[in-house]
Design an enzyme around this catalytic site. Structure first.
Site, PDB file in Angstrom:
ATOM      1  N   LYS A  83      -8.632  11.933   0.179  1.00  7.27           N
ATOM      2  CA  LYS A  83      -7.923  10.760   0.666  1.00  7.27           C
ATOM      3  C   LYS A  83      -7.015  11.183   1.817  1.00  7.27           C
ATOM      4  CE  LYS A  83      -6.465   6.794  -2.040  1.00  7.27           C
ATOM      5  NZ  LYS A  83      -5.635   6.374  -3.173  1.00  7.27           N
TER       6      LYS A  83
HETATM    7  O1  G3P Z   1      -4.337   3.863  -4.878  1.00  6.64           O
HETATM    8  C1  G3P Z   1      -3.698   3.145  -3.890  1.00  6.64           C
HETATM    9  C2  G3P Z   1      -3.279   1.739  -4.217  1.00  6.64           C
HETATM   10  O2  G3P Z   1      -4.178   1.135  -5.082  1.00  6.64           O
HETATM   11  C3  G3P Z   1      -1.824   1.570  -4.553  1.00  6.64           C
HETATM   12  O3  G3P Z   1      -1.525   0.393  -5.234  1.00  6.64           O
HETATM   13  O4  G3P Z   1      -0.023  -1.011  -6.606  1.00  6.64           O
HETATM   14  O5  G3P Z   1       0.899   1.029  -5.477  1.00  6.64           O
HETATM   15  O6  G3P Z   1       0.286  -0.979  -4.151  1.00  6.64           O
HETATM   16  P1  G3P Z   1      -0.006  -0.159  -5.382  1.00  6.64           P
END
Ligand code: G3P
Length: 215
Positions: A83
């Protein structure tokens, strides 16, 4: 559409894996931090549980640092996807990793223009963060629709991972748009099973049967 789980918790991953519908995993430094475990060891364990792609993120933000970390990650397991954050140096790293046949997931994508840069560099996946766009009053799923149309218009092979999923509606919208993948937190993935009429239906079937047999 492929279903990924967005977590670094191995218990959640094992449970989701046991359902037989899990295609991959995405982690990030915040999710790893929640587990309070060694990053590499955790990813190694996840890669042994799930045969599909497992995203592990670099922590550097400069070209040399990201490239070095990416090469290290690629040695951890065959199914690791590196990533990389959407930065000019990040895109340069993706281009180099593409040449080295290392799979990449470009993260923190918030615009079509960013997604196109990642795709042109050869990214395997791009991850638009729909929930974070909704959080600030935008429309995350509209961005996904625009990225999908752009990739189709220009025959770009990069797959779209709908990330930062906050609710079941994000999943339905992803399905309707033909997004390649949604990466879903455990609670929301578990919620996909749920419908009150299913629970009521089971209760009624069993009650009817019991009443007939007892009577
Ligand atoms: O993995 C990255 C992403 O899904 C992060 O999600 O909930 O932290 O905005 P969030």
């Amino acid at each position: 559409m492929k279903l990924f789980i967005d977590t670094a918790n191995v218990d959640e991953i094992r449970t989701a894996m046991s359902w037989g519908v899990l295609d991959g995993v995405t982690t990030n430094p915040s999710l790893i931090a929640k587990e309070k475990r060694d990053y590499k060891e955790t990813v190694k364990e996840i890669c042994a549980i799930v045969p599909g792609p497992v995203s592990a993120e670099v922590l550097s933000t400069d070209y040399d640092g990201m490239l070095e970390e990416a090469r290290e990650w690629s040695k951890v397991a065959k199914n690791v996807v590196v990533k990389i954050p959407l930065l000019p140096d990040g895109i340069k790293v993706v281009k180099q990793l593409t040449l080295e046949d290392i799979k990449t997931n470009v993260t923190l994508v918030f615009s079509v223009n960013q997604a196109v840069l990642a795709a042109k560099a050869g990214a395997t996946y791009v991850s638009p963060f729909v929930g974070r766009i909704d959080d600030i009053g935008g429309n995350g799923m509209l961005l996904v629709e625009e990225i999908l149309t752009t990739f189709m218009n220009y025959d770009l092979d990069t797959e779209v991972i709908v990330a930062s999923v906050r609710n079941g509606r994000h999943i339905v919208d992803s399905l309707m748009m033909g997004a390649h993948i949604a990466t879903i937190p455990f609670k929301i993935l578990q919620g996909m099973f749920k419908h009150p009429l299913t629970d009521i239906g089971i209760e009624r079937f069993l009650a009817d049967y019991k009443a007939a047999m007892d009577g």
